[in-house]
Structures are given as structure tokens and as C-alpha cells.
Write a protein that holds these residues in place. Structure first.
Motif, PDB file in Angstrom:
ATOM      1  N   LYS A 575      -8.148 -19.918  36.914  1.00  0.00           N
ATOM      2  CA  LYS A 575      -9.173 -19.143  36.181  1.00  0.00           C
ATOM      3  C   LYS A 575      -8.617 -18.660  34.838  1.00  0.00           C
ATOM      4  CE  LYS A 575      -9.789 -16.203  39.552  1.00  0.00           C
ATOM      5  NZ  LYS A 575      -8.876 -16.819  40.544  1.00  0.00           N
ATOM      6  N   THR A 576      -7.397 -18.116  34.857  1.00  0.00           N
ATOM      7  CA  THR A 576      -6.799 -17.635  33.610  1.00  0.00           C
ATOM      8  C   THR A 576      -6.567 -18.770  32.636  1.00  0.00           C
ATOM      9  OG1 THR A 576      -5.709 -15.846  34.830  1.00  0.00           O
ATOM     10  CG2 THR A 576      -4.863 -16.347  32.637  1.00  0.00           C
ATOM     11  N   PHE A 577      -6.229 -19.943  33.135  1.00  0.00           N
ATOM     12  CA  PHE A 577      -6.025 -21.106  32.273  1.00  0.00           C
ATOM     13  C   PHE A 577      -7.335 -21.506  31.602  1.00  0.00           C
ATOM     14  CE2 PHE A 577      -5.438 -25.645  31.385  1.00  0.00           C
ATOM     15  CZ  PHE A 577      -4.225 -25.605  30.703  1.00  0.00           C
ATOM     16  N   VAL A 578      -8.443 -21.395  32.335  1.00  0.00           N
ATOM     17  CA  VAL A 578      -9.760 -21.674  31.754  1.00  0.00           C
ATOM     18  C   VAL A 578     -10.066 -20.680  30.634  1.00  0.00           C
ATOM     19  CG1 VAL A 578     -12.246 -21.608  32.220  1.00  0.00           C
ATOM     20  CG2 VAL A 578     -10.711 -22.792  33.797  1.00  0.00           C
ATOM     21  N   TYR A 579      -9.775 -19.385  30.871  1.00  0.00           N
ATOM     22  CA  TYR A 579     -10.020 -18.374  29.840  1.00  0.00           C
ATOM     23  C   TYR A 579      -9.194 -18.682  28.587  1.00  0.00           C
ATOM     24  CZ  TYR A 579     -11.647 -15.789  33.978  1.00  0.00           C
ATOM     25  OH  TYR A 579     -12.269 -15.406  35.127  1.00  0.00           O
ATOM     26  N   SER A 580      -7.920 -19.039  28.782  1.00  0.00           N
ATOM     27  CA  SER A 580      -7.055 -19.337  27.633  1.00  0.00           C
ATOM     28  C   SER A 580      -7.569 -20.544  26.868  1.00  0.00           C
ATOM     29  CB  SER A 580      -5.621 -19.587  28.119  1.00  0.00           C
ATOM     30  OG  SER A 580      -5.093 -18.445  28.760  1.00  0.00           O
ATOM     31  N   THR A 581      -8.063 -21.559  27.574  1.00  0.00           N
ATOM     32  CA  THR A 581      -8.623 -22.743  26.911  1.00  0.00           C
ATOM     33  C   THR A 581      -9.830 -22.360  26.060  1.00  0.00           C
ATOM     34  OG1 THR A 581      -7.917 -24.104  28.782  1.00  0.00           O
ATOM     35  CG2 THR A 581      -9.537 -25.054  27.288  1.00  0.00           C
ATOM     36  N   LEU A 582     -10.700 -21.515  26.614  1.00  0.00           N
ATOM     37  CA  LEU A 582     -11.868 -21.046  25.862  1.00  0.00           C
ATOM     38  C   LEU A 582     -11.456 -20.292  24.607  1.00  0.00           C
ATOM     39  CD1 LEU A 582     -14.134 -19.824  28.789  1.00  0.00           C
ATOM     40  CD2 LEU A 582     -14.724 -21.626  27.160  1.00  0.00           C
ATOM     41  N   LEU A 583     -10.485 -19.382  24.743  1.00  0.00           N
ATOM     42  CA  LEU A 583     -10.064 -18.562  23.599  1.00  0.00           C
ATOM     43  C   LEU A 583      -9.467 -19.432  22.498  1.00  0.00           C
ATOM     44  CD1 LEU A 583      -8.487 -15.573  25.567  1.00  0.00           C
ATOM     45  CD2 LEU A 583     -10.649 -15.584  24.327  1.00  0.00           C
ATOM     46  N   HIS A 584      -8.592 -20.359  22.870  1.00  0.00           N
ATOM     47  CA  HIS A 584      -7.991 -21.231  21.854  1.00  0.00           C
ATOM     48  C   HIS A 584      -9.056 -22.116  21.196  1.00  0.00           C
ATOM     49  CE1 HIS A 584      -3.909 -20.071  22.500  1.00  0.00           C
ATOM     50  NE2 HIS A 584      -3.857 -20.500  23.755  1.00  0.00           N
ATOM     51  N   THR A 585     -10.022 -22.584  21.970  1.00  0.00           N
ATOM     52  CA  THR A 585     -11.070 -23.443  21.407  1.00  0.00           C
ATOM     53  C   THR A 585     -11.926 -22.676  20.408  1.00  0.00           C
ATOM     54  OG1 THR A 585     -11.128 -24.722  23.474  1.00  0.00           O
ATOM     55  CG2 THR A 585     -13.001 -24.954  21.972  1.00  0.00           C
ATOM     56  N   ILE A 586     -12.311 -21.455  20.766  1.00  0.00           N
ATOM     57  CA  ILE A 586     -13.143 -20.644  19.854  1.00  0.00           C
ATOM     58  C   ILE A 586     -12.362 -20.279  18.604  1.00  0.00           C
ATOM     59  CG2 ILE A 586     -14.355 -18.436  19.631  1.00  0.00           C
ATOM     60  CD1 ILE A 586     -14.989 -18.630  22.627  1.00  0.00           C
ATOM     61  N   HIS A 587     -11.085 -19.887  18.769  1.00  0.00           N
ATOM     62  CA  HIS A 587     -10.254 -19.606  17.591  1.00  0.00           C
ATOM     63  C   HIS A 587     -10.098 -20.860  16.732  1.00  0.00           C
ATOM     64  CE1 HIS A 587      -8.128 -15.975  19.676  1.00  0.00           C
ATOM     65  NE2 HIS A 587      -9.274 -15.636  19.117  1.00  0.00           N
ATOM     66  N   GLY A 588      -9.965 -22.022  17.380  1.00  0.00           N
ATOM     67  CA  GLY A 588      -9.797 -23.265  16.639  1.00  0.00           C
ATOM     68  C   GLY A 588     -11.017 -23.631  15.807  1.00  0.00           C
ATOM     69  N   ARG A 589     -12.181 -23.076  16.160  1.00  0.00           N
ATOM     70  CA  ARG A 589     -13.394 -23.302  15.362  1.00  0.00           C
ATOM     71  C   ARG A 589     -13.579 -22.242  14.288  1.00  0.00           C
ATOM     72  NH1 ARG A 589     -17.939 -25.376  19.802  1.00  0.00           N
ATOM     73  NH2 ARG A 589     -16.594 -26.919  20.832  1.00  0.00           N
ATOM     74  N   GLY A 590     -12.540 -21.377  14.125  1.00  0.00           N
ATOM     75  CA  GLY A 590     -12.580 -20.373  13.081  1.00  0.00           C
ATOM     76  C   GLY A 590     -13.320 -19.100  13.459  1.00  0.00           C
ATOM     77  N   ASP A 591     -13.681 -18.960  14.722  1.00  0.00           N
ATOM     78  CA  ASP A 591     -14.420 -17.777  15.166  1.00  0.00           C
ATOM     79  C   ASP A 591     -13.488 -16.808  15.885  1.00  0.00           C
ATOM     80  OD1 ASP A 591     -16.904 -18.757  14.251  1.00  0.00           O
ATOM     81  OD2 ASP A 591     -17.049 -20.036  16.033  1.00  0.00           O
ATOM     82  N   ASP A 592     -13.889 -15.536  15.892  1.00  0.00           N
ATOM     83  CA  ASP A 592     -13.091 -14.516  16.560  1.00  0.00           C
ATOM     84  C   ASP A 592     -13.733 -14.155  17.882  1.00  0.00           C
ATOM     85  OD1 ASP A 592     -11.057 -12.817  16.996  1.00  0.00           O
ATOM     86  OD2 ASP A 592     -11.614 -11.323  15.504  1.00  0.00           O
ATOM     87  N   VAL A 593     -12.926 -13.685  18.813  1.00  0.00           N
ATOM     88  CA  VAL A 593     -13.421 -13.323  20.135  1.00  0.00           C
ATOM     89  C   VAL A 593     -12.544 -12.196  20.672  1.00  0.00           C
ATOM     90  CG1 VAL A 593     -12.006 -15.112  21.209  1.00  0.00           C
ATOM     91  CG2 VAL A 593     -13.931 -14.168  22.459  1.00  0.00           C
ATOM     92  N   ILE A 594     -13.159 -11.234  21.353  1.00  0.00           N
ATOM     93  CA  ILE A 594     -12.411 -10.122  21.940  1.00  0.00           C
ATOM     94  C   ILE A 594     -12.517 -10.228  23.456  1.00  0.00           C
ATOM     95  CG2 ILE A 594     -12.157  -7.615  22.078  1.00  0.00           C
ATOM     96  CD1 ILE A 594     -13.599  -7.409  19.405  1.00  0.00           C
ATOM     97  N   PRO A 595     -11.477 -10.695  24.134  1.00  0.00           N
ATOM     98  CA  PRO A 595     -11.516 -10.763  25.604  1.00  0.00           C
ATOM     99  C   PRO A 595     -11.445  -9.356  26.202  1.00  0.00           C
ATOM    100  CG  PRO A 595      -9.719 -12.082  24.676  1.00  0.00           C
ATOM    101  CD  PRO A 595     -10.216 -11.188  23.604  1.00  0.00           C
ATOM    102  N   VAL A 596     -12.308  -9.076  27.153  1.00  0.00           N
ATOM    103  CA  VAL A 596     -12.387  -7.741  27.738  1.00  0.00           C
ATOM    104  C   VAL A 596     -12.226  -7.844  29.250  1.00  0.00           C
ATOM    105  CG1 VAL A 596     -13.824  -5.693  28.049  1.00  0.00           C
ATOM    106  CG2 VAL A 596     -13.898  -6.947  25.891  1.00  0.00           C
ATOM    107  N   ALA A 597     -11.430  -6.940  29.809  1.00  0.00           N
ATOM    108  CA  ALA A 597     -11.226  -6.892  31.261  1.00  0.00           C
ATOM    109  C   ALA A 597     -11.452  -5.470  31.743  1.00  0.00           C
ATOM    110  CB  ALA A 597      -9.824  -7.367  31.624  1.00  0.00           C
ATOM    111  N   SER A 598     -11.668  -5.327  33.052  1.00  0.00           N
ATOM    112  CA  SER A 598     -11.954  -3.998  33.598  1.00  0.00           C
ATOM    113  C   SER A 598     -10.699  -3.175  33.816  1.00  0.00           C
ATOM    114  CB  SER A 598     -12.705  -4.130  34.934  1.00  0.00           C
ATOM    115  OG  SER A 598     -11.949  -4.910  35.851  1.00  0.00           O
ATOM    116  N   THR A 599      -9.544  -3.813  33.913  1.00  0.00           N
ATOM    117  CA  THR A 599      -8.291  -3.092  34.138  1.00  0.00           C
ATOM    118  C   THR A 599      -7.237  -3.558  33.152  1.00  0.00           C
ATOM    119  OG1 THR A 599      -7.390  -4.688  35.709  1.00  0.00           O
ATOM    120  CG2 THR A 599      -8.817  -2.966  36.610  1.00  0.00           C
ATOM    121  N   GLY A 600      -6.224  -2.703  32.951  1.00  0.00           N
ATOM    122  CA  GLY A 600      -5.153  -3.024  32.022  1.00  0.00           C
ATOM    123  C   GLY A 600      -4.335  -4.217  32.456  1.00  0.00           C
ATOM    124  N   ILE A 601      -4.080  -4.331  33.763  1.00  0.00           N
ATOM    125  CA  ILE A 601      -3.280  -5.455  34.268  1.00  0.00           C
ATOM    126  C   ILE A 601      -4.009  -6.772  34.013  1.00  0.00           C
ATOM    127  CG2 ILE A 601      -2.361  -6.515  36.363  1.00  0.00           C
ATOM    128  CD1 ILE A 601      -1.743  -3.749  37.389  1.00  0.00           C
TER     129      ILE A 601
END
Length: 639
Positions: A575-601
Motif C-alpha cells: 500500500k505504501t509503495f502505491v502511495y509513493s508511486t502516486l506521489l512521484h507521478t504527480i510531482h513528475g507532472r509538475g503538480d504539488d500534493v500534500i499527503p495527509v495521514a491520521s497519525t504521526g507514525i
């Protein structure tokens, strides 16, 4: 063991952390950090198996053997002194996702046993492969239990890999000699040697986790030994061992009032493995510290001591509280009746007297006072009168009542703040320096903002300069020595807005707030595209399908396109690998994204991850009328 300790409640874990920091204030920083894990292949475990049973079938045996091994380890360390004389220790038990227990142990040594030089480090800690010919058994244990990964280019699918890098910084560099202090941590000796074959990988000293040879040979299990005497951020070591479990639950309801059962949500939001359940059923300690006792002393205003009551029984609770003394009011009584206590401050009284909870009286100690530490709770500057009362209790001895504390030179003051002024405690900014020194272990930036908002500080820039290290510590730990102060100032700026203040008004260094407050990473589009391609190539068919659906939802503005998805799967399914793939893909298109989680860990697992309470300004204490505190026409809402 009381129930709060047994169940490891967040409040109790915080109290344990503060108790541990009280021990640090008295005895100094810890010297060694050990991680002791369970080995289900121990002879004692396997010898108890019957028929076709395997260790995973008998969690009761596993936890009993681990508990006995842990006691034996502590006896070797504390009684037999394999590292020297131990002043204090603390350990906390945790359970891995698949259930096996492990203990995090912090040790503080006396002055004669301190680990100060590289020779001291080499005496106790090794980070090399043993000689196969001279010590075959140790070589076998090290190669089985103390080799990291391998990861990196030779195994990019290792669980420790984050963005193409090992999160544990392996492989380490070869080093001919140990270096005592590099950014607070020692660099262990790892001399270049010929690689050896371990399984399907060829490894050398760069992959060895630091260990103690004597302990490793005796216990035949993973025991990581780290020297931490030079670590600046000592609070992170204690926060790590006192962090407790992590749990979160979310309920979405279309209409009607939300019926939120906090206890039920807590129970449903927790995962307790079978070994952990057995550990709790046997009432083994989840945390423990050395024979030193930390006495938590009450600090309350007149007739404002805490009261516990049931609904409808408030009057009876008040009557009981009126007859029952606290540690503070009992101290007043002690000073009335015992002249020998007059020269002892409130914080030191537990060393000489014992508080009897049955009679709520202080009784003179016969022995053991040197192992007792008194701790006053940290009080916020927002709780003004209680804050100044605490300041007086730290300095005044022999008080017989609140009125006695309020009386200065025969004149009764109206407030405790006025008493502090009469004693000259509020001259200059010394009180604010003291407050920040106290807060350095907990929440320095917030305390700094409160002081600037409510206190009459004469020289704010000087206050910042003198306490910059502790104010930036959280951010240096998370980012770097160079960028940490920038993030700290951004956080302080955000906190100051509630007091109608700013860094500029206080003559403090200003920062680029849109980038720093929202923690938007500066990324290289070309580099992000390369990472996105690399990650995409490693996706399996199900993961690739998820990524394509989510990217379509991000870039498809059609009204009928769903914008809310829930991704579920067992641990290890990527699951975390999927999130990282999404983040890198969106950044690679020049867009910004703020990943948000319910806990600090959870947020730390995401690239640039943040907590929902921080991003959306969600109140910490939620109720039926709670709303977001994200204001319109602000820099945060514009992003």
C-alpha cells in the motif's frame, strides 16, 4: 501493576515519559540503547513443543520464555555489570506486526563506567563479521541475526527501502577506526574485508548491525547495542520507548448526530496479536524502570484539586475531597507539625518523607531516599496563577498554607504572580528562560509562542537566540541542521497568529511561509519522473490498476468521476509503495500534493506526509460542534 500501566493508555505513557525525563535531569543522559528481540527458535521454546506443534502454535510458551530471558538479560547488565555500574534503566515491551515481542532498553551508567572514548566503544560494541575460523558460533549467530537486509541496489524490494534509499542508511561506509561523535552518534569501526556468502547474498562488514559479542553468544538472538551518550536529542530516545501503541478509527455518517463511543472506537481501532494478548493475560510488565521511584507531586490552587466523580454524585465527591489531602496540602500539614521539614523544598520532600496514600500524610523515611525523585508537573503559562504557584513551590520551603505562600514580609498579596514580583523572580526575562528550559523536553515552539503572546518579554530576539537549539530540535531531527530553524520559525509564526503577532513584529528572522508552513517539498521534476517510471515498472497488476484509477480521478474533472477511494490490504501487500508511486507521478507532472495521514507514525511513511490535524486545523478535542479552524483568505487556504 495498576490498570493504566497494564493497558498502556496514552495518558499513562506520557506520564511514564515525563518520569523518565525526571530521571534524566537527576542522573544525566543514557549511555546505551539496546533492542532485545524474541527468537522463536530458542531451545527452551522448541523443547516444549509437542507432536507437530510449531512455535507459532504456542504463544504462551514464547512469551514466558522471552520474559525469563529478558529478566536474565537485565540481571547480567544490572547485577553482573557487563557494561559497568548501571545507575538507571528503563525498558518498554513492543510487539511486532506478526506478534513477536521485543524490548527497547535504555541504560545510564555511573561516572566511572561512562563510555567516553573510541576504545570504550570498541570494548562493548562490535560492527564486524567475526572470524569464521576462531569463533564459528559467533559468526553463525551474527550472520543469522545481525545482518541488515541486504537492501539497496542488490535488493530493491527490501522493506527498509524508501524512495530508492535504505531508511536505516545501510550499507554503512568502511571505517578503519571508530569515531566517537559524528552529529551526536558514534561511527563504528568497519574495516574492509573479503565478502562472505550469506544465503544468496555476498555481504561484508558494511551490513552488520552493532552488537555486543558476549550478549549475542549467550542469548543467540538479535540484540542491537547502540552507544547514545552523545545524542543531543535525548528526548527522542525516551519518546521512542514511551510512545505506546498507535491506533485510529474513522466513522462516516450521512445524516443525524454522530454517536461516538470513544471506548468502543479505541477497542475496535486496536490490533492485539496472540502473543501480546498472552503477555497481558499473564500481567507481565509492558514497561519498567530501575528501582528509582518518581513521585508525582500535585500542583493546584486552593480548593481546585482534581476530583473524580460519577454523574449525579458531585456533592458526595466534593465532601470526600474536602477531607482527603493531596501531596501539596499534606506538605503544608507536615511543615506545621515537623520543624525538621522546614528547610526542604516541596520537590525534594519525597527523598526524606514517604506519602502514605491510605492516610494521605507524609511520613519520615527510614531508608532508600536516595532512590526517590520528586516531580512537579509542567504547567502552561496560560494557566497563569498555577504557573506562578509552581514557580514558588520550586523555591520556597517550610510553607504551611496557601496564605503563607501569599504573604511576603507580613503583607498578603492577592495573586501568586504578585508574590513572584515581590521576590524579584520576574525581573528581566529569567522566568521565560526557566520556562523554556522546562519546556525543552516537551513542546518548545508552542511554549515560546505562548510566552511571546502572554508574557511581557523584554528581549524576544535574545530569548530566541539562547533557546534556538531546543526550539529547533524537533525540526532538525525531522529535516536537517540547515533547514530545521526555518521550519521551527514557520511553526512559531503559525502559532503567533492566534495572539495577533508575527515574527516581523517580534523582530525575529522571517521565513517564506507558504513553502515552510505547508512543508511543500522542493522537487526536481525530471528526477521525480525517473522515480515514477522506476516505481511503475515494479508494480504488480493489482497495484498498477489502483494507480491508474487514482490518477484518472486526480486529472479527470468530470462530475461523475468519484473522488473518494478506500485502499485496503494486509501488511506487506505494497500500500505504501502505491502511495509513493502516486506521489512521484504527480510531482513528475509538475503538480504539488500534500499527503495527509491520521497519525504521526503513518505520516512518516509518506513523502512529505503531514497529520490531518495540522493540515486542516482540526481541533485536538473533538465534539459534536467541532469545526475546522482553516480560515478563508489565508496562505494555508490558498494552496
Amino acid at each position: 501493576m495498576n490498570k493504566s500501566e497494564l493497558h498502556g493508555s496514552p495518558h499513562n505513557m506520557q506520564q511514564n515519559y515525563q518520569d523518565a525525563m525526571a530521571m534524566v535531569r537527576k542522573f544525566g543522559k543514557p549511555d546505551l540503547f539496546l533492542t532485545f528481540t524474541c527468537n522463536p527458535s530458542w531451545f527452551e521454546v522448541l523443547n516444549c513443543m509437542e507432536g507437530v506443534q510449531r512455535p507459532e502454535d504456542r504463544p504462551d510458551i514464547i512469551i514466558r520464555v522471552f520474559n525469563m530471558k529478558l529478566k536474565e538479560l537485565l540481571e547480567d547488565i544490572c547485577k553482573h555489570g557487563i557494561f559497568g555500574t548501571v545507575l538507571t534503566y528503563i525498558y518498554v515491551i513492543e510487539f511486532l506486526k506478526r506478534g513477536l515481542p521485543h524490548a527497547h532498553i535504555l541504560l545510564t551508567l555511573d561516572s566511572e563506567s561512562k563510555i567516553r572514548t573510541k576504545d570504550d566503544i570498541d570494548k562493548f560494541v562490535s560492527a564486524k563479521l567475526p572470524d569464521l575460523c576462531t569463533d564459528l558460533r559467533l559468526f553463525q549467530i551474527v550472520t543469522k541475526c545481525m545482518v541488515h537486509g541486504p537492501c539497496g541496489t542488490i535488493n530493491i524490494n527490501s522493506p527498509c527501502m524508501r524512495d530508492g534509499q535504505c531508511c536505516k542508511s545501510f550499507p554503512k561506509q568502511f571505517k578503519d577506526d571508530t569515531e566517537e561523535n559524528v552529529n551526536g552518534y558514534p561511527i563504528y569501526r568497519r574495516r574492509a574485508t573479503e565478502p562472505v556468502q550469506v544465503g544468496k547474498y555476498s555481504i561484508d562488514n558494511r551490513w552488520v548491525v552493532p552488537y555486543n559479542p558476549w550478549l549475542l553468544k549467550k542469548f543467540n538472538v538479535h540484540i542491537n547495542v547502540e552507544v547514545c551518550a552523545s545524542v543531543k536529542s535525548v528526548k527522542y530516545l525516551y519518546k521512542y520507548v514511551c510512545k505506546g501503541h498507535d491506533a485510529a478509527s474513522v466513522k462516516i455518517q450521512k445524516e443525524g448526530a454522530l454517536d461516538h463511543d470513544e471506548i468502543l472506537s479505541f477497542v475496535k481501532g486496536r490490533y492485539v496479536s496472540t502473543p501480546e494478548a498472552m503477555w497481558r493475560l499473564n500481567e507481565f510488565n509492558l514497561s519498567h524502570k530501575s528501582h528509582h521511584t518518581v513521585v508525582r507531586l500535585a500542583v493546584h490552587l486552593p480548593q481546585q484539586q482534581p476530583i473524580v466523580y460519577q454523574d449525579g454524585q458531585e456533592a458526595q465527591a466534593i465532601e470526600r475531597a474536602a477531607l482527603r489531602k493531596t501531596t501539596l496540602t499534606s506538605w503544608f500539614e507536615l511543615n506545621k507539625n515537623d520543624p525538621s521539614a522546614h528547610n526542604i523544598s516541596y520537590s525534594d520532600i519525597p527523598q526524606y518523607y514517604m506519602f502514605d496514600k491510605s492516610t494521605t500524610n507524609w511520613k519520615k523515611r527510614q531508608r532508600g531516599g536516595q532512590n526517590v525523585i520528586g516531580r512537579l508537573p509542567v504547567v502552561s503559562i496560560l494557566d497563569t496563577e498555577r504557573y506562578y504557584l509552581r514557580m514558588l513551590l520550586l523555591r520556597k520551603s517550610g510553607a504551611i498554607s496557601f496564605d503563607d505562600i501569599l504573604t511576603v514580609n507580613g503583607l498578603r498579596c492577592i495573586t501568586f504572580q504578585q508574590v513572584c514580583q515581590e521576590y524579584g523572580l520576574l525581573r528581566g526575562d529569567q522566568q521565560w528562560h526557566d520556562a523554556l528550559n522546562d519546556a525543552a523536553q516537551f513542546q518548545s515552539p508552542r511554549q515560546f509562542a505562548m510566552i511571546c503572546g502572554f508574557g511581557e518579554v523584554e528581549d524576544v530576539p535574545d530569548l530566541w537566540v539562547q533557546h534556538q537549539v531546543s526550539l529547533c530540535e524537533d525540526f532538525v531531527h525531522r529535516y536537517s541542521e540547515q533547514t530545521g530553524p526555518r521550519y521551527a520559525l514557520a511553526d512559531i509564526e503559525e502559532l503567533l497568529t492566534s495572539y495577533n503577532l508575527s515574527l516581523q513584529k517580534l523582530h525575529l528572522p522571517t521565513v517564506d511561509l507558504p513553502a515552510s508552513v505547508l512543508e511543500r517539498a522542493n522537487f526536481d521534476v525530471v528526477e521525480e519522473q525517473a522515480k515514477a517510471n522506476s516505481y511503475t515498472m515494479q508494480l504488480n497488476s493489482e497495484q498498477r490498476n489502483v494507480v491508474e484509477i487514482l490518477l484518472s480521478a486526480v486529472y479527470n474533472n468530470a462530475a461523475d468521476t468519484s473522488k473518494c477511494y478506500f485502499l485496503d490490504g494486509p501488511a506487506g501487500t505494497g500500500k505504501t509503495f502505491v502511495y509513493s508511486t502516486l506521489l512521484h507521478t504527480i510531482h513528475g507532472r509538475g503538480d504539488d500534493v500534500i499527503p495527509v495521514a491520521s497519525t504521526g507514525i503513518a505520516a512518516t511513511l509518506l513523502i512529505g506526509g503531514r497529520i490531518a490535524h495540522s493540515v486542516f486545523k482540526i481541533p485536538i478535542d473533538l465534539n459534536a460542534t467541532s469545526t475546522y479552524n482553516l480560515k478563508p483568505n489565508t496562505k494555508e487556504s490558498d494552496v
